[in-house]
Design an enzyme around this catalytic site. Sequence first.
Site, short mmCIF file in Angstrom:
data_model
loop_
_atom_site.label_atom_id
_atom_site.label_comp_id
_atom_site.label_asym_id
_atom_site.label_seq_id
_atom_site.Cartn_x
_atom_site.Cartn_y
_atom_site.Cartn_z
N HIS A 171 -2.04 -2.24 5.74
CA HIS A 171 -1.88 -3.51 4.77
C HIS A 171 -0.68 -4.33 5.34
CE1 HIS A 171 0.26 -3.64 1.23
NE2 HIS A 171 -0.55 -3.26 0.85
N ASP B 115 6.92 -2.72 1.08
CA ASP B 115 5.13 -2.39 0.76
C ASP B 115 4.33 -3.35 1.40
OD1 ASP B 115 2.45 -2.60 -0.66
OD2 ASP B 115 3.10 -3.03 -2.59
N GLU C 180 -4.68 -6.79 1.23
CA GLU C 180 -4.43 -6.04 0.01
C GLU C 180 -4.47 -6.58 -1.39
OE1 GLU C 180 -3.49 -2.56 -2.15
OE2 GLU C 180 -2.03 -3.90 -0.94
N GLU C 181 -2.54 -7.01 -1.70
CA GLU C 181 -2.32 -7.41 -2.96
C GLU C 181 -2.84 -8.36 -3.69
OE1 GLU C 181 0.00 -5.61 -4.21
OE2 GLU C 181 1.20 -5.75 -2.47
N ASP D 72 -0.72 3.43 2.48
CA ASP D 72 0.40 2.52 1.68
C ASP D 72 1.00 3.59 0.87
OD1 ASP D 72 0.35 0.46 0.46
OD2 ASP D 72 -2.06 0.17 -0.04
N HIS E 88 7.23 -3.67 -5.83
CA HIS E 88 6.56 -5.34 -6.10
C HIS E 88 7.94 -5.59 -6.07
CE1 HIS E 88 1.88 -5.36 -6.06
NE2 HIS E 88 3.00 -4.62 -4.93
#
Length: 339
Positions: free
Chosen positions: A65, A174, A206-207, A229, A312
């Site tokens: 992603h 990410d 995706e998030e 991922d 994150h």
Amino acid sequence: MDLKELTIALCSLPGPSGFEEDVRRYAADYLKPFADEVKTDVMGNLMAWKRCGRESAGTILLDAHMDEIGLIVTGAENGFLRFETVGGVDQRMLPAREVRILTEPRLFGVIDVMPPHVLKAEDMDKSIEVKDLAIDAGLTQEEAERLVPPGTPAVYEAGCRPLGKNKLCGKALDDRACAAILIKAFEELCGKQLSADICLLLSTQEEVGGRGAVTGAWNADPDLAIVVDVTHARTPDSKHVPLTLGGGAAIGIGPNMNRAQTRRLFDLAKERDIKVQTEVCPGRSGTNAEEIQFSRMGVATVLISLPLRYMHTPVETADLSDMESVCRLAAACAETWEG
């Protein structure tokens, strides 16, 4: 451009969920010289195809992603911008953080924070809720209303840079590190004799729930999906985490992954001397492998993860040797598939 340079370039671009156009445009320009077809679907996914030239050939999907977590402006009060989060933003990261507001032209802002001098003792150890924070972009109320309408996204004002000798640190690793990995794997596969068509899917959103993967997988209709991922790597305060930076690509094992194809990954790693470690996923993997696995009538799906520290946050950290291992393993899996 090598893997390190491509990762730094992709991570430096803004692209929160639903606003991935800068990343998509850059990746499309990079892929066009060696892909047979590059297109964008209604969800904003980028799909690049390399045809093998064989009749009734199968299709292998490579998915990573391209969106990142972010913020979205909801209004302004006295020139300060109120906002909500997009994706899994850790509110502990927000006070005093520098942000890039995605207006045209871009605006720089900082998230407000109370100095310790004026805090009550009982508030010193509390994280501040998002509803109590605002972005200061140095604007008057009139300027804020005119320049930054509700719905304007923002991301951390942090690029990506080397950390030590063999690591990268920054925002959006990410999953831009994995997007870079699969772009390089796709580039390598374009020079091979293949038994299947290759579809590279750089998916959106995706998030916020794997939405791009749903439509992208349906469109590609693959026989095999290789999802790449990030996953958690051990830090000094998380000794229970089994995976380590520098330990190699993490191969997922669990109900979200096809058992036969997963065994083949371990065999390929041994055969080609690719450093790997095992990631046990007893239920949901928390990746696009979930959406892709049950697309249409089901897809044989494998998950290769990149160990990542500080997920994150604006200082996500990955090891280049792990990235190379993931790239080699994904390419080998696609190259050797026989249907």
